[in-house]
Design a protein around this motif. Structure first.
Motif, PDB file in Angstrom:
ATOM      1  N   ARG A 159     -10.616 -17.201 -13.565  1.00 13.46           N
ATOM      2  CA  ARG A 159     -10.983 -18.624 -13.501  1.00 13.46           C
ATOM      3  C   ARG A 159     -10.437 -19.278 -12.229  1.00 13.46           C
ATOM      4  O   ARG A 159     -10.026 -20.425 -12.228  1.00 13.46           O
ATOM      5  CB  ARG A 159     -10.517 -19.368 -14.751  1.00 13.46           C
ATOM      6  CG  ARG A 159     -11.198 -18.888 -16.037  1.00 13.46           C
ATOM      7  CD  ARG A 159     -10.820 -19.744 -17.230  1.00 13.46           C
ATOM      8  NE  ARG A 159     -11.319 -21.104 -17.076  1.00 13.46           N
ATOM      9  CZ  ARG A 159     -12.554 -21.497 -17.421  1.00 13.46           C
ATOM     10  NH1 ARG A 159     -13.414 -20.628 -17.922  1.00 13.46           N
ATOM     11  NH2 ARG A 159     -12.923 -22.754 -17.252  1.00 13.46           N
ATOM     12  N   GLN A 160     -10.415 -18.500 -11.144  1.00 12.20           N
ATOM     13  CA  GLN A 160     -10.036 -18.981  -9.802  1.00 12.20           C
ATOM     14  C   GLN A 160      -8.590 -19.492  -9.747  1.00 12.20           C
ATOM     15  O   GLN A 160      -8.251 -20.350  -8.917  1.00 12.20           O
ATOM     16  CB  GLN A 160     -11.005 -20.090  -9.329  1.00 12.20           C
ATOM     17  CG  GLN A 160     -12.454 -19.709  -9.314  1.00 12.20           C
ATOM     18  CD  GLN A 160     -12.813 -18.689  -8.247  1.00 12.20           C
ATOM     19  OE1 GLN A 160     -11.967 -17.961  -7.740  1.00 12.20           O
ATOM     20  NE2 GLN A 160     -14.083 -18.632  -7.892  1.00 12.20           N
ATOM     21  N   VAL A 161      -7.724 -18.922 -10.557  1.00 10.77           N
ATOM     22  CA  VAL A 161      -6.355 -19.424 -10.655  1.00 10.77           C
ATOM     23  C   VAL A 161      -5.619 -19.360  -9.322  1.00 10.77           C
ATOM     24  O   VAL A 161      -4.833 -20.263  -8.986  1.00 10.77           O
ATOM     25  CB  VAL A 161      -5.572 -18.668 -11.757  1.00 10.77           C
ATOM     26  CG1 VAL A 161      -5.446 -17.179 -11.439  1.00 10.77           C
ATOM     27  CG2 VAL A 161      -4.195 -19.288 -11.964  1.00 10.77           C
ATOM     28  N   ARG A 220     -18.427 -19.498 -11.900  1.00  8.05           N
ATOM     29  CA  ARG A 220     -17.257 -19.085 -11.105  1.00  8.05           C
ATOM     30  C   ARG A 220     -16.918 -20.134 -10.053  1.00  8.05           C
ATOM     31  O   ARG A 220     -15.751 -20.450  -9.830  1.00  8.05           O
ATOM     32  CB  ARG A 220     -17.528 -17.726 -10.458  1.00  8.05           C
ATOM     33  CG  ARG A 220     -16.318 -17.122  -9.789  1.00  8.05           C
ATOM     34  CD  ARG A 220     -16.653 -15.757  -9.205  1.00  8.05           C
ATOM     35  NE  ARG A 220     -16.840 -14.761 -10.250  1.00  8.05           N
ATOM     36  CZ  ARG A 220     -17.208 -13.508 -10.012  1.00  8.05           C
ATOM     37  NH1 ARG A 220     -17.464 -13.119  -8.779  1.00  8.05           N
ATOM     38  NH2 ARG A 220     -17.336 -12.643 -11.005  1.00  8.05           N
ATOM     39  N   SER A 221     -17.935 -20.687  -9.404  1.00  5.67           N
ATOM     40  CA  SER A 221     -17.694 -21.729  -8.399  1.00  5.67           C
ATOM     41  C   SER A 221     -17.194 -23.003  -9.048  1.00  5.67           C
ATOM     42  O   SER A 221     -16.286 -23.669  -8.543  1.00  5.67           O
ATOM     43  CB  SER A 221     -18.979 -22.002  -7.604  1.00  5.67           C
ATOM     44  OG  SER A 221     -19.405 -20.840  -6.927  1.00  5.67           O
ATOM     45  N   MET A 222     -17.762 -23.344 -10.205  1.00  4.28           N
ATOM     46  CA  MET A 222     -17.364 -24.572 -10.891  1.00  4.28           C
ATOM     47  C   MET A 222     -15.955 -24.470 -11.467  1.00  4.28           C
ATOM     48  O   MET A 222     -15.267 -25.483 -11.608  1.00  4.28           O
ATOM     49  CB  MET A 222     -18.364 -24.912 -11.999  1.00  4.28           C
ATOM     50  CG  MET A 222     -19.744 -25.324 -11.492  1.00  4.28           C
ATOM     51  SD  MET A 222     -19.712 -26.751 -10.357  1.00  4.28           S
ATOM     52  CE  MET A 222     -19.061 -28.022 -11.434  1.00  4.28           C
ATOM     53  N   ASP A 223     -15.497 -23.264 -11.798  1.00  5.67           N
ATOM     54  CA  ASP A 223     -14.118 -23.093 -12.260  1.00  5.67           C
ATOM     55  C   ASP A 223     -13.145 -23.668 -11.240  1.00  5.67           C
ATOM     56  O   ASP A 223     -12.143 -24.292 -11.600  1.00  5.67           O
ATOM     57  CB  ASP A 223     -13.809 -21.607 -12.485  1.00  5.67           C
ATOM     58  CG  ASP A 223     -14.352 -21.088 -13.801  1.00  5.67           C
ATOM     59  OD1 ASP A 223     -14.672 -21.901 -14.682  1.00  5.67           O
ATOM     60  OD2 ASP A 223     -14.458 -19.852 -13.935  1.00  5.67           O
ATOM     61  N   TYR A 224     -13.444 -23.441  -9.966  1.00  5.69           N
ATOM     62  CA  TYR A 224     -12.591 -23.984  -8.919  1.00  5.69           C
ATOM     63  C   TYR A 224     -12.831 -25.481  -8.719  1.00  5.69           C
ATOM     64  O   TYR A 224     -11.892 -26.277  -8.662  1.00  5.69           O
ATOM     65  CB  TYR A 224     -12.817 -23.257  -7.598  1.00  5.69           C
ATOM     66  CG  TYR A 224     -12.122 -23.944  -6.443  1.00  5.69           C
ATOM     67  CD1 TYR A 224     -10.731 -23.985  -6.371  1.00  5.69           C
ATOM     68  CD2 TYR A 224     -12.850 -24.577  -5.437  1.00  5.69           C
ATOM     69  CE1 TYR A 224     -10.086 -24.636  -5.331  1.00  5.69           C
ATOM     70  CE2 TYR A 224     -12.215 -25.223  -4.400  1.00  5.69           C
ATOM     71  CZ  TYR A 224     -10.824 -25.248  -4.349  1.00  5.69           C
ATOM     72  OH  TYR A 224     -10.181 -25.909  -3.327  1.00  5.69           O
ATOM     73  N   LEU A 225     -14.081 -25.879  -8.617  1.00  7.75           N
ATOM     74  CA  LEU A 225     -14.403 -27.262  -8.264  1.00  7.75           C
ATOM     75  C   LEU A 225     -13.963 -28.251  -9.332  1.00  7.75           C
ATOM     76  O   LEU A 225     -13.547 -29.370  -9.007  1.00  7.75           O
ATOM     77  CB  LEU A 225     -15.900 -27.388  -7.993  1.00  7.75           C
ATOM     78  CG  LEU A 225     -16.409 -26.578  -6.786  1.00  7.75           C
ATOM     79  CD1 LEU A 225     -17.923 -26.710  -6.660  1.00  7.75           C
ATOM     80  CD2 LEU A 225     -15.724 -27.015  -5.507  1.00  7.75           C
ATOM     81  N   GLU A 226     -14.035 -27.864 -10.589  1.00  8.01           N
ATOM     82  CA  GLU A 226     -13.614 -28.762 -11.660  1.00  8.01           C
ATOM     83  C   GLU A 226     -12.121 -29.079 -11.583  1.00  8.01           C
ATOM     84  O   GLU A 226     -11.685 -30.147 -12.013  1.00  8.01           O
ATOM     85  CB  GLU A 226     -13.966 -28.151 -13.018  1.00  8.01           C
ATOM     86  CG  GLU A 226     -15.458 -28.238 -13.329  1.00  8.01           C
ATOM     87  CD  GLU A 226     -15.833 -27.532 -14.616  1.00  8.01           C
ATOM     88  OE1 GLU A 226     -14.999 -26.754 -15.127  1.00  8.01           O
ATOM     89  OE2 GLU A 226     -16.961 -27.744 -15.104  1.00  8.01           O
ATOM     90  N   GLU A 227     -11.345 -28.149 -11.029  1.00  7.26           N
ATOM     91  CA  GLU A 227      -9.921 -28.404 -10.827  1.00  7.26           C
ATOM     92  C   GLU A 227      -9.665 -29.099  -9.492  1.00  7.26           C
ATOM     93  O   GLU A 227      -8.752 -29.913  -9.374  1.00  7.26           O
ATOM     94  CB  GLU A 227      -9.140 -27.089 -10.895  1.00  7.26           C
ATOM     95  CG  GLU A 227      -9.166 -26.431 -12.267  1.00  7.26           C
ATOM     96  CD  GLU A 227      -8.597 -27.337 -13.350  1.00  7.26           C
ATOM     97  OE1 GLU A 227      -7.541 -27.960 -13.128  1.00  7.26           O
ATOM     98  OE2 GLU A 227      -9.233 -27.426 -14.430  1.00  7.26           O
TER      99      GLU A 227
END
Length: 280
Positions: free
Chosen positions: A59-61, A91-98
């Motif tokens: 999750r792009q941690v 996968r891209s949204m995992d990063y962008l949402e944070e």
């Protein structure tokens, strides 16, 4: 031996292969310009480019952790956050949402957002979570009583493909015409331009922009020396603009090596990077 296998062996021998990269390099640039409003001294801009749906931990941690550590005042996305060939919006949204929880996020689109079948859905998702997607538009960074104009222009591939025609030539001409139109509203003083394509630097110079943020070149994919890459999209072999900062007259352009890959799944001597620009 297939070409990918041969390159992998070569890269392992040289110690320079990165695929499904978890190692993140951060390059910091202190950018000085007398036109920068004093209120913006120390203002931190994080450039994130060319993720191509790549993974940096579950999750792009890893990518999220590094973004938090850099404490940006604003995050610029300079295109190709998804990939047309193996699109993974989640996968891209995992990063962008944070990322939107860390700092305001401003985005311009790359060619892959326009070429991917789910590109429209991805753009909608970015807007849903509060990312400002600039499509030939201008907004402002604000701090205390001062502000800096930020202009974002769509990638040339916003133009629908025309079968049987020289698409790159037509889309490039359209891009320049759109840029000229946007520049009619340019203000005096320090101005930032976000544009996915670095190969138009000679055009950006004519507009009188102060600082451009760009990506697309993937660092030349295989780096022969620190600033010499082998191949970049729309620049061909031994591209001129691959990474770092380029300056001509009063105009500078920051080119990110980006985070992910597209057609070729490997990088050699070319670690994925985040770019942090501190204004001074």
């Amino acid at each position: 031996m297939k070409i990918e296998g041969a390159v992998a062996v070569l890269a392992l021998i040289t110690g320079g292969l990165w695929k499904e990269n978890h190692y993140l390099e951060t390059n910091k640039v202190v950018y000085r310009d007398s036109k920068i409003p004093p209120d913006f001294k120390g203002y931190r801009i994080l450039q994130v480019s060319d993720l191509h749906s790549q993974r940096f931990g579950k999750r792009q941690v890893n990518l999220i952790k590094r973004t938090k550590e850099l404490e940006p005042d604003v995050i610029f996305l300079t295109g190709d956050m998804i990939d047309r060939n193996h699109t993974n919006i989640e996968r891209s949204m995992d990063y962008l949402e944070e990322a939107v929880k860390i700092a305001p996020v401003i985005c311009v689109l790359g060619n892959h957002e326009f070429e991917a079948k789910k590109g429209d859905i991805f753009i909608q998702e970015m807007r849903r979570i509060g990312i400002r997607v600039l499509k030939d538009e201008k907004i402002y960074l604000e701090k205390k009583e001062s502000r800096i104009p930020v202009i974002g222009i769509d990638d040339p591939y916003v133009l629908p493909k025309c079968k049987g025609e020289d698409y790159d030539r037509i889309s490039s001409y359209d891009f320049v015409q759109r840029l000229k139109k946007v520049m009619k509203h340019k203000e005096e003083g320090f101005t930032i331009l976000l544009s996915h394509r670095p190969e138009f630097f000679h055009i950006y110079i004519r507009t009188g922009m102060s600082l451009i943020f760009s990506g697309h070149a993937h660092g030349g994919q295989f780096r022969i020396k620190k600033d010499i890459g082998l191949l970049a999209p729309h620049q061909g072999f031994f591209p001129k603009y691959v990474s770092g900062i380029y300056q001509e007259g009063e105009t500078s352009m920051v080119v990110s090596r980006g985070l992910g890959n597209s057609l070729f799944p490997f990088r050699i001597r070319n670690r994925p990077e985040l770019v942090l620009v501190e204004l001074s």
